[in-house]
Enzyme design. Structure first.
Site, PDB file in Angstrom:
ATOM      1  N   HIS A  56       6.012  -3.019 -13.942  1.00 58.41           N
ATOM      2  CA  HIS A  56       5.704  -4.274 -13.224  1.00 58.41           C
ATOM      3  C   HIS A  56       4.608  -5.051 -13.943  1.00 58.41           C
ATOM      4  CE1 HIS A  56       8.462  -3.378 -10.017  1.00 58.41           C
ATOM      5  NE2 HIS A  56       7.897  -2.184  -9.868  1.00 58.41           N
ATOM      6  N   ALA A  78      -2.711   6.177  -6.722  1.00 57.10           N
ATOM      7  CA  ALA A  78      -2.805   4.738  -6.463  1.00 57.10           C
ATOM      8  C   ALA A  78      -4.095   4.402  -5.730  1.00 57.10           C
ATOM      9  CB  ALA A  78      -1.599   4.287  -5.639  1.00 57.10           C
TER      10      ALA A  78
END
Length: 216
Positions: free
Chosen positions: A84, A148
């Site tokens: 991404h 994350a």
């Protein structure tokens, strides 16, 4: 390695790391993370040849087109993949090994204004989850996984998993052979929660023993 072979290797890496990749045309035209890596190689070439201004211009164009900010001086290994990509920042003295996977929003930043090593060194087969921030001249060992949203400011041992703010390191208990793509963001352990669960279980056992003694 020839340039064409390196490009083919980069495309194969995309197919390996991203199940959404369908064909090579789509990969070449529609993957900003891949474009960012290619542009960084060009800017790095100019940087090493002492054309520093041109290097920064190419880097700036890459940032504008991809949303990925990689300093021309950063050292990046083979089969590096940015999934991404938007919001990724990689600082000047960063060193990245082979087979490293990085998700969107990752920051490999510095904490000093000195003209010295001030950014992270990332080992081979490391996975860095979305939104993670790694600061300073820290070392991340091979096969490590950064969860994350974690904030990492200390060295990470080989094969370890880091989660939380600030990052807490969890050494693997059994299997130290960690693949560069085995990062399940919803399955990463939290050491603090694990400790609280153990305490809760222990308190329940003590309460049960207390009740049993008083019922005799």
């Amino acid at each position: 390695m020839r340039i064409l072979d390196r490009i083919k290797e980069d495309i194969k890496t995309v197919f390996k790391e991203d199940p959404a990749a369908r064909n090579w045309v789509e990969v070449v035209l529609c993957y900003p993370g891949l474009h960012a890596i290619w542009l960084q190689r060009i800017s790095n070439f100019f940087w090493r040849k002492s054309f520093k201004t041109w290097a920064r211009i190419v880097s700036h164009v890459g940032r504008f087109l991809t949303g990925v900010d990689i300093h021309p001086a950063a050292k990046i290994g083979r089969r590096f993949f940015i999934d991404h990509g938007m919001g990724v920042v990689i600082g000047e003295t960063t060193e990245i090994g082979d087979d490293v996977l990085v998700y969107q929003g990752v920051v490999l930043g510095g904490v000093s204004q000195e003209k010295a090593k001030r950014h992270p060194t990332i080992g081979n087969r490391v996975v860095i989850g979305a939104g993670a921030t790694l600061l300073g001249p820290i070392n991340v060992g091979e096969g490590a996984r950064i969860g994350a949203g974690s904030v990492v400011i200390a060295d990470v041992p080989e094969g370890a998993t880091v989660v939380g703010v600030p990052g807490r390191t969890i050494l693997p208990k059994v299997n130290k052979k960690i693949s560069g793509v085995e990062l399940d963001h919803n399955k990463l352990p939290d050491p603090v929660i694990e400790v609280l669960h153990r305490l809760e279980k222990r308190i329940e056992e003590l309460e049960k023993n207390y009740q049993n003694r008083h019922n005799l």
